[in-house]
Design a protein around this motif. Structure first.
Motif, mmCIF file in Angstrom:
data_model
loop_
_atom_site.group_PDB
_atom_site.id
_atom_site.type_symbol
_atom_site.label_atom_id
_atom_site.label_comp_id
_atom_site.label_asym_id
_atom_site.label_seq_id
_atom_site.Cartn_x
_atom_site.Cartn_y
_atom_site.Cartn_z
ATOM 1 N N TRP A 78 0.717 49.901 19.941
ATOM 2 C CA TRP A 78 2.048 49.374 19.596
ATOM 3 C C TRP A 78 3.077 49.700 20.666
ATOM 4 C CZ3 TRP A 78 6.037 52.803 19.301
ATOM 5 C CH2 TRP A 78 5.685 54.159 19.199
ATOM 6 N N HIS A 79 2.857 50.791 21.437
ATOM 7 C CA HIS A 79 3.838 51.159 22.451
ATOM 8 C C HIS A 79 3.898 50.140 23.579
ATOM 9 C CE1 HIS A 79 -0.054 52.819 23.716
ATOM 10 N NE2 HIS A 79 0.380 52.671 24.952
ATOM 11 N N LYS A 80 2.867 49.315 23.734
ATOM 12 C CA LYS A 80 2.878 48.320 24.792
ATOM 13 C C LYS A 80 3.734 47.103 24.456
ATOM 14 C CE LYS A 80 -1.680 49.509 26.631
ATOM 15 N NZ LYS A 80 -3.022 48.998 26.977
ATOM 16 N N THR A 81 4.141 46.982 23.204
ATOM 17 C CA THR A 81 4.929 45.820 22.798
ATOM 18 C C THR A 81 6.415 45.984 23.095
ATOM 19 O OG1 THR A 81 5.154 46.752 20.572
ATOM 20 C CG2 THR A 81 3.289 45.298 20.964
ATOM 21 N N LYS A 82 6.820 47.095 23.665
ATOM 22 C CA LYS A 82 8.224 47.249 24.021
ATOM 23 C C LYS A 82 8.633 46.252 25.100
ATOM 24 C CE LYS A 82 8.700 52.156 22.880
ATOM 25 N NZ LYS A 82 9.038 53.490 23.413
ATOM 26 N N LEU A 83 7.743 45.997 26.040
ATOM 27 C CA LEU A 83 8.021 45.080 27.138
ATOM 28 C C LEU A 83 7.335 43.761 26.840
ATOM 29 C CD1 LEU A 83 7.461 47.541 30.135
ATOM 30 C CD2 LEU A 83 9.579 47.014 28.942
ATOM 31 N N THR A 84 8.124 42.760 26.515
ATOM 32 C CA THR A 84 7.594 41.442 26.192
ATOM 33 C C THR A 84 8.251 40.404 27.086
ATOM 34 O OG1 THR A 84 9.266 41.102 24.477
ATOM 35 C CG2 THR A 84 7.208 42.160 23.811
ATOM 36 N N GLY A 85 7.868 39.175 26.896
ATOM 37 C CA GLY A 85 8.443 38.100 27.686
ATOM 38 C C GLY A 85 9.766 37.608 27.178
ATOM 39 N N THR A 86 10.214 38.108 26.033
ATOM 40 C CA THR A 86 11.495 37.681 25.460
ATOM 41 C C THR A 86 12.350 38.910 25.193
ATOM 42 O OG1 THR A 86 10.513 37.724 23.248
ATOM 43 C CG2 THR A 86 10.520 35.612 24.436
ATOM 44 N N TYR A 101 14.516 42.007 40.922
ATOM 45 C CA TYR A 101 14.872 40.653 40.516
ATOM 46 C C TYR A 101 16.337 40.638 40.080
ATOM 47 C CZ TYR A 101 9.831 39.883 40.411
ATOM 48 O OH TYR A 101 8.510 39.796 40.762
ATOM 49 N N PHE A 102 17.068 39.667 40.555
ATOM 50 C CA PHE A 102 18.485 39.559 40.219
ATOM 51 C C PHE A 102 18.906 38.099 40.378
ATOM 52 C CE2 PHE A 102 17.801 41.015 44.543
ATOM 53 C CZ PHE A 102 18.451 40.065 45.290
ATOM 54 N N GLY A 103 20.122 37.778 39.927
ATOM 55 C CA GLY A 103 20.649 36.422 40.049
ATOM 56 C C GLY A 103 20.206 35.493 38.945
ATOM 57 N N GLN A 104 19.566 36.032 37.879
ATOM 58 C CA GLN A 104 19.126 35.200 36.766
ATOM 59 C C GLN A 104 19.592 35.837 35.464
ATOM 60 O OE1 GLN A 104 14.892 34.882 37.063
ATOM 61 N NE2 GLN A 104 14.929 33.780 39.004
ATOM 62 N N ARG A 105 19.323 35.140 34.363
ATOM 63 C CA ARG A 105 19.621 35.713 33.064
ATOM 64 C C ARG A 105 18.740 36.936 32.812
ATOM 65 N NH1 ARG A 105 18.086 33.149 29.102
ATOM 66 N NH2 ARG A 105 16.713 31.637 30.109
ATOM 67 N N TYR A 106 19.192 37.782 31.875
ATOM 68 C CA TYR A 106 18.467 39.032 31.622
ATOM 69 C C TYR A 106 17.040 38.760 31.163
ATOM 70 C CZ TYR A 106 17.460 43.663 29.760
ATOM 71 O OH TYR A 106 16.896 44.886 29.517
ATOM 72 N N THR A 107 16.875 37.763 30.305
ATOM 73 C CA THR A 107 15.533 37.470 29.808
ATOM 74 C C THR A 107 14.616 36.987 30.918
ATOM 75 O OG1 THR A 107 16.504 36.888 27.673
ATOM 76 C CG2 THR A 107 14.259 36.151 28.092
ATOM 77 N N SER A 108 15.138 36.122 31.799
ATOM 78 C CA SER A 108 14.322 35.626 32.906
ATOM 79 C C SER A 108 13.986 36.742 33.889
ATOM 80 C CB SER A 108 15.068 34.496 33.621
ATOM 81 O OG SER A 108 15.373 33.435 32.742
ATOM 82 N N THR A 109 14.942 37.617 34.143
ATOM 83 C CA THR A 109 14.686 38.737 35.049
ATOM 84 C C THR A 109 13.609 39.654 34.494
ATOM 85 O OG1 THR A 109 16.972 38.653 35.833
ATOM 86 C CG2 THR A 109 15.757 40.685 36.219
ATOM 87 N N CYS A 110 13.714 39.977 33.203
ATOM 88 C CA CYS A 110 12.717 40.851 32.596
ATOM 89 C C CYS A 110 11.347 40.196 32.560
ATOM 90 C CB CYS A 110 13.156 41.241 31.180
ATOM 91 S SG CYS A 110 14.642 42.256 31.121
#
Length: 269
Positions: A78-86, A101-110
């Motif tokens: 379950w600890h791996k679900t902290k970092l997701t695509g959304t 990564y910079f210059g994009q929205r937070y979700t796109s950067t992550c």
């Protein structure tokens, strides 16, 4: 069905709405609901007329293989679900590779940062056999001697240079020593070990001279006490800018400082 005359027909915004309303600052003389209703029906803007607050429909990008693998973790992982695509803006945790990564929205950067991180993890898992440590060959001695010769010290290790005899090779302080070194300020234009050696020798000579001098009895002489000088003279006043206390000074005015402070004690001359 009877409708209230206080309510406007949809679409409109209720008072307190803090969002952007186009051309609102140019409208005057109407209520907030009436003004926003007229604007949303007349201003040519991309606002649908069925709902006052349209929801933005964002097309979700298809998740890549690495993000799908992270999203399909079991309960033990379950600890791996902290970092997701959304990732939601406002998350204060650490995002690996996020600073690249910079210059994009937070979700796109992550999403891009996590994808890059997952790709590296996948490469490491597939090629783990390439990262194993190769056993190091045993070192071959370059000398036939069993042990290196050790210098025999005539004094225990760590003895202070103050206690070493004059002329000893270790009677010095290394560069960077910040302690007090007597007589060191008299020696210049040398390296610090040379200065410390010379200062220690001068200090030792001073100690020997003091210890070898004959002892003499200390005679304490008491001087006769004399009367303290007078501050308030009877025949003259004090000089200006005197900051001490002058009796009854606050009750006197209209004269110079010298005349006012003359014979302040009212003594007969």
């Amino acid at each position: 069905m009877v409708t209230s005359s206080l309510m406007r027909d949809d679409p409109y915004h209720i008072p307190g709405y803090r969002g952007y309303v186009p051309q609102f600052k140019f409208q005057i003389g109407g209520t907030y609901g009436e003004t926003t209703h007229n604007i949303m029906n007349t201003v040519e803007a991309a606002i649908p007329k069925d709902i006052p607050l349209p929801h933005r429909i964002i097309k979700e990008k298809p998740q890549l293989e690495a993000l799908k693998r992270r999203a399909s973790c079991t309960d033990d992982e379950w600890h791996k679900t902290k970092l997701t695509g959304t990732m939601v803006p406002g998350y204060t945790g650490y995002i690996p590779r996020g600073q690249q990564y910079f210059g994009q929205r937070y979700t796109s950067t992550c999403r891009s940062a996590i994808q890059n991180f997952e790709d590296d993890l996948l490469v490491k898992q597939n090629d783990e056999h390439k990262f194993r440590m190769i056993p190091r060959k045993p070192l071959v001695p370059v000398s036939q001697q069993e042990k290196y010769p050790q210098e025999i010290k005539d004094f225990p290790y760590g003895t202070s240079p103050y206690r070493l005899p004059v002329g000893h090779s270790d009677r010095y302080f290394i560069s960077g020593y910040t302690g007090f070194l007597p007589r060191a300020q008299e020696l210049i234009a040398r390296t610090y070990p040379e200065i410390s050696t010379g200062a220690l020798n001068l200090h030792k000579a001073d100690q020997d001279r003091v210890r070898g001098a004959p002892r003499q009895n200390i005679i304490i002489m008491n001087r006769a006490r004399t009367a303290p000088p007078k501050i308030y003279a009877s025949d003259s006043g004090l000089i200006p800018h005197y900051t001490g206390h002058v009796p009854t000074m606050k009750y006197k005015f209209g004269r110079t400082f010298g005349a006012t402070t003359q014979n302040v004690l009212n003594k007969s001359v």
